[in-house]
Design an enzyme around this catalytic site. Structure first.
Site, PDB file in Angstrom:
ATOM      1  N   LYS A  30       0.831  -1.212   0.000  1.00 27.13           N
ATOM      2  CA  LYS A  30       0.000   0.000   0.000  1.00 27.13           C
ATOM      3  C   LYS A  30       0.869   1.269   0.000  1.00 27.13           C
ATOM      4  O   LYS A  30       0.656   2.175  -0.785  1.00 27.13           O
ATOM      5  CB  LYS A  30      -0.933   0.028   1.236  1.00 27.13           C
ATOM      6  CG  LYS A  30      -1.855  -1.157   1.361  1.00 27.13           C
ATOM      7  CD  LYS A  30      -2.784  -1.037   2.559  1.00 27.13           C
ATOM      8  CE  LYS A  30      -2.069  -0.997   3.898  1.00 27.13           C
ATOM      9  NZ  LYS A  30      -1.370  -2.247   4.246  1.00 27.13           N
ATOM     10  N   ARG A 105      -9.732   1.174   8.228  1.00 29.37           N
ATOM     11  CA  ARG A 105      -9.319  -0.191   8.580  1.00 29.37           C
ATOM     12  C   ARG A 105     -10.423  -0.936   9.318  1.00 29.37           C
ATOM     13  O   ARG A 105     -10.240  -2.095   9.660  1.00 29.37           O
ATOM     14  CB  ARG A 105      -8.097  -0.106   9.489  1.00 29.37           C
ATOM     15  CG  ARG A 105      -6.794  -0.520   8.852  1.00 29.37           C
ATOM     16  CD  ARG A 105      -5.715  -0.322   9.894  1.00 29.37           C
ATOM     17  NE  ARG A 105      -4.524  -1.075   9.650  1.00 29.37           N
ATOM     18  CZ  ARG A 105      -3.447  -0.588   9.061  1.00 29.37           C
ATOM     19  NH1 ARG A 105      -3.438   0.639   8.603  1.00 29.37           N
ATOM     20  NH2 ARG A 105      -2.373  -1.335   8.939  1.00 29.37           N
ATOM     21  N   ARG A 154      11.225  -5.711   5.277  1.00 34.05           N
ATOM     22  CA  ARG A 154      11.004  -4.268   5.050  1.00 34.05           C
ATOM     23  C   ARG A 154      11.991  -3.415   5.855  1.00 34.05           C
ATOM     24  O   ARG A 154      12.227  -3.635   7.026  1.00 34.05           O
ATOM     25  CB  ARG A 154       9.580  -3.885   5.445  1.00 34.05           C
ATOM     26  CG  ARG A 154       9.326  -2.377   5.382  1.00 34.05           C
ATOM     27  CD  ARG A 154       7.880  -2.009   5.338  1.00 34.05           C
ATOM     28  NE  ARG A 154       7.102  -2.472   6.457  1.00 34.05           N
ATOM     29  CZ  ARG A 154       5.768  -2.401   6.519  1.00 34.05           C
ATOM     30  NH1 ARG A 154       5.091  -1.883   5.513  1.00 34.05           N
ATOM     31  NH2 ARG A 154       5.124  -2.850   7.570  1.00 34.05           N
ATOM     32  N   ARG A 187      10.974  -1.289  11.226  1.00 32.70           N
ATOM     33  CA  ARG A 187       9.887  -0.910  12.128  1.00 32.70           C
ATOM     34  C   ARG A 187       9.809  -1.856  13.318  1.00 32.70           C
ATOM     35  O   ARG A 187      10.016  -3.050  13.173  1.00 32.70           O
ATOM     36  CB  ARG A 187       8.561  -0.904  11.359  1.00 32.70           C
ATOM     37  CG  ARG A 187       8.250   0.450  10.751  1.00 32.70           C
ATOM     38  CD  ARG A 187       7.110   0.422   9.804  1.00 32.70           C
ATOM     39  NE  ARG A 187       5.921  -0.274  10.305  1.00 32.70           N
ATOM     40  CZ  ARG A 187       4.771  -0.348   9.634  1.00 32.70           C
ATOM     41  NH1 ARG A 187       4.665   0.234   8.467  1.00 32.70           N
ATOM     42  NH2 ARG A 187       3.741  -0.989  10.137  1.00 32.70           N
ATOM     43  N   ARG A 198      -0.934  -8.512  13.627  1.00 33.08           N
ATOM     44  CA  ARG A 198      -1.442  -7.510  12.667  1.00 33.08           C
ATOM     45  C   ARG A 198      -2.234  -8.184  11.552  1.00 33.08           C
ATOM     46  O   ARG A 198      -3.258  -7.667  11.105  1.00 33.08           O
ATOM     47  CB  ARG A 198      -0.276  -6.698  12.091  1.00 33.08           C
ATOM     48  CG  ARG A 198       0.277  -5.704  13.119  1.00 33.08           C
ATOM     49  CD  ARG A 198       1.686  -5.265  12.788  1.00 33.08           C
ATOM     50  NE  ARG A 198       1.794  -4.640  11.495  1.00 33.08           N
ATOM     51  CZ  ARG A 198       2.877  -4.697  10.735  1.00 33.08           C
ATOM     52  NH1 ARG A 198       3.952  -5.361  11.133  1.00 33.08           N
ATOM     53  NH2 ARG A 198       2.905  -4.083   9.579  1.00 33.08           N
TER      54      ARG A 198
HETATM   55  P1  ADP Z   1       1.052  -1.602   7.469  1.00 35.97           P
HETATM   56  O1  ADP Z   1       1.433  -0.693   6.347  1.00 35.97           O
HETATM   57  O2  ADP Z   1       2.097  -2.625   7.720  1.00 35.97           O
HETATM   58  O3  ADP Z   1      -0.321  -2.145   7.287  1.00 35.97           O
HETATM   59  P2  ADP Z   1       0.593   0.799   8.994  1.00 35.97           P
HETATM   60  O4  ADP Z   1       1.828   1.617   8.949  1.00 35.97           O
HETATM   61  O5  ADP Z   1      -0.529   1.180   8.113  1.00 35.97           O
HETATM   62  O6  ADP Z   1       1.011  -0.726   8.795  1.00 35.97           O
HETATM   63  O7  ADP Z   1       0.015   0.759  10.478  1.00 35.97           O
HETATM   64  C1  ADP Z   1       0.862   0.465  11.585  1.00 35.97           C
HETATM   65  C2  ADP Z   1       0.000   0.406  12.845  1.00 35.97           C
HETATM   66  O8  ADP Z   1      -0.614   1.691  13.064  1.00 35.97           O
HETATM   67  C3  ADP Z   1      -1.168  -0.566  12.795  1.00 35.97           C
HETATM   68  O9  ADP Z   1      -0.787  -1.893  13.143  1.00 35.97           O
HETATM   69  C4  ADP Z   1      -2.129   0.051  13.823  1.00 35.97           C
HETATM   70  O10 ADP Z   1      -1.698  -0.213  15.149  1.00 35.97           O
HETATM   71  C5  ADP Z   1      -1.929   1.554  13.559  1.00 35.97           C
HETATM   72  N1  ADP Z   1      -2.878   2.069  12.553  1.00 35.97           N
HETATM   73  C6  ADP Z   1      -2.573   2.578  11.331  1.00 35.97           C
HETATM   74  N2  ADP Z   1      -3.680   2.957  10.669  1.00 35.97           N
HETATM   75  C7  ADP Z   1      -4.716   2.664  11.494  1.00 35.97           C
HETATM   76  C8  ADP Z   1      -6.121   2.794  11.385  1.00 35.97           C
HETATM   77  N3  ADP Z   1      -6.699   3.294  10.269  1.00 35.97           N
HETATM   78  N4  ADP Z   1      -6.895   2.392  12.424  1.00 35.97           N
HETATM   79  C9  ADP Z   1      -6.337   1.879  13.545  1.00 35.97           C
HETATM   80  N5  ADP Z   1      -5.017   1.722  13.710  1.00 35.97           N
HETATM   81  C10 ADP Z   1      -4.200   2.104  12.703  1.00 35.97           C
HETATM   82  P1  ADP Z   2       2.164  -1.892   3.209  1.00 32.21           P
HETATM   83  O1  ADP Z   2       2.134  -0.381   3.249  1.00 32.21           O
HETATM   84  O2  ADP Z   2       0.955  -2.475   2.544  1.00 32.21           O
HETATM   85  O3  ADP Z   2       2.413  -2.500   4.556  1.00 32.21           O
HETATM   86  P2  ADP Z   2       4.755  -1.589   1.854  1.00 32.21           P
HETATM   87  O4  ADP Z   2       4.526  -0.722   0.683  1.00 32.21           O
HETATM   88  O5  ADP Z   2       5.408  -0.980   3.038  1.00 32.21           O
HETATM   89  O6  ADP Z   2       3.374  -2.327   2.272  1.00 32.21           O
HETATM   90  O7  ADP Z   2       5.589  -2.855   1.348  1.00 32.21           O
HETATM   91  C1  ADP Z   2       5.959  -3.900   2.263  1.00 32.21           C
HETATM   92  C2  ADP Z   2       7.351  -4.433   1.870  1.00 32.21           C
HETATM   93  O8  ADP Z   2       7.232  -5.134   0.631  1.00 32.21           O
HETATM   94  C3  ADP Z   2       8.395  -3.343   1.639  1.00 32.21           C
HETATM   95  O9  ADP Z   2       9.640  -3.834   2.095  1.00 32.21           O
HETATM   96  C4  ADP Z   2       8.406  -3.141   0.125  1.00 32.21           C
HETATM   97  O10 ADP Z   2       9.689  -2.744  -0.344  1.00 32.21           O
HETATM   98  C5  ADP Z   2       8.043  -4.524  -0.384  1.00 32.21           C
HETATM   99  N1  ADP Z   2       7.227  -4.508  -1.605  1.00 32.21           N
HETATM  100  C6  ADP Z   2       6.212  -3.649  -1.924  1.00 32.21           C
HETATM  101  N2  ADP Z   2       5.660  -3.954  -3.111  1.00 32.21           N
HETATM  102  C7  ADP Z   2       6.331  -5.058  -3.557  1.00 32.21           C
HETATM  103  C8  ADP Z   2       6.227  -5.875  -4.744  1.00 32.21           C
HETATM  104  N3  ADP Z   2       5.308  -5.623  -5.690  1.00 32.21           N
HETATM  105  N4  ADP Z   2       7.082  -6.923  -4.863  1.00 32.21           N
HETATM  106  C9  ADP Z   2       7.986  -7.184  -3.910  1.00 32.21           C
HETATM  107  N5  ADP Z   2       8.142  -6.474  -2.776  1.00 32.21           N
HETATM  108  C10 ADP Z   2       7.332  -5.414  -2.590  1.00 32.21           C
END
Ligand code: ADP
Ligand code: ADP
Length: 245
Positions: A30, A105, A154, A187, A198
């Site tokens: 994302k 979410r 990541r 992270r 998660r």
């Molecule tokens: P990822 O990209 O790995 O899904 P995020 O960076 O979006 O993780 O979110 C990290 C953490 O921040 C989540 O596990 C949650 O604890 C909190 N968080 C982020 N967005 C939301 C949301 N929309 N509602 C509730 N908690 C959130």
């Molecule tokens: P999210 O915000 O959904 O948690 P991220 O964009 O942070 O996801 O991506 C999660 C991990 O996967 C990062 O280390 C990123 O570099 C890697 N990644 C993202 N898109 C791809 C892809 N299409 N193929 C392989 N690795 C990816």
């Protein structure tokens, strides 16, 4: 105007894009894709995870409340996150639209967002109304084992926010950002134990959003199990098609 050679996407500073939502489990890509879409359309990427992490780092009242919840992989309460998003949507850079990464979410957050956009629309002129139109939802679908590998691998740059992956998108020099030379960080919640919490929270609380948005006919599914560029091309083409409707 600048045309991209590989697709029909046209870069413009004027076009009203409206709200875009990135929906998908942790690790789906994302953040990576939201950044590319934001750059293509010149709209802000609003990542609730990034805003929360910034609050935690600055030890604000919100950050103090959110820290332990985030560290164990649970969701921060809806009211806190919605208040935070409400403030962000009022900022001037949202005038053409915005891309939400990690929000909504829960179904409650999605219902709140619909009501909030409607409220903002009511007080706007035509351009302002289009910027807050009902959102287009891009759902990234990625296989479970791939998610685990993406999350454990990541790394990100604390200075420019660029996201890397030790397996799939490594920096040129190990542990160092290609852009500004900062030391990359992992992270705190990207450990196997917290990742599993998660992913459970996603299954239970976020997955119901697929039905919620499918019902409104604004959900587009994208295969996230492809290289970054291929995913981006599929997303941009989906957005262009929706905009032509
Ligand atoms: P990822 O990209 O790995 O899904 P995020 O960076 O979006 O993780 O979110 C990290 C953490 O921040 C989540 O596990 C949650 O604890 C909190 N968080 C982020 N967005 C939301 C949301 N929309 N509602 C509730 N908690 C959130
Ligand atoms: P999210 O915000 O959904 O948690 P991220 O964009 O942070 O996801 O991506 C999660 C991990 O996967 C990062 O280390 C990123 O570099 C890697 N990644 C993202 N898109 C791809 C892809 N299409 N193929 C392989 N690795 C990816």
């Amino acid at each position: 105007m600048e045309a991209r050679t590989s697709s029909a996407v046209v870069k413009t500073d004027q076009r009203v894009v409206g709200p875009i939502i990135m929906l998908g489990p942790p690790g789906a890509g994302k953040g990576t894709q939201a950044k590319l879409i934001a750059e293509t359309y010149g709209i802000p990427q609003i990542s609730t995870g990034d805003i929360l992490r910034d609050n935690v780092a600055r030890k604000t009242e919100l950050g103090v409340k959110a820290k332990a919840i985030m560290e164990r992989g649970d969701l921060v309460p809806d009211d806190l996150v919605c208040d935070m998003v409400a403030d962000r949507l009022l900022m001037a850079d949202c005038y053409k639209g915005f891309i939400l990464d990690g929000f909504p979410r829960t179904v409650r957050q999605a219902e709140w967002l619909d009501a909030q956009l409607e409220k903002i629309r009511a007080g706007q002129d035509a351009a302002g109304r289009a910027a807050c139109a009902p959102p287009i939802v891009l759902r990234l679908v990625v296989e479970y084992n791939q998610l685990l590998q993406r999350l454990t691998g990541r790394r990100s740059c604390p200075t420019c926010g660029l996201i890397y992956n030790v397996y799939f998108q490594p920096p040129k020099v190990q542990g160092i950002c290609d852009v500004d030379g900062s030391t990359l960080v992992q992270r705190r919640d990207d450990t196997e134990e917290v990742i599993s919490e998660r992913l459970k929270a996603y299954e239970q609380l976020t997955l119901p959003l697929v039905d919620y948005y499918q019902a409104s006919g604004r959900l587009v599914e994208v295969n996230g199990d492809q290289p970054v560029d291929a995913v981006a091309a599929q997303m941009l083409s989906a957005l262009e098609n929706v905009h032509r409707l």
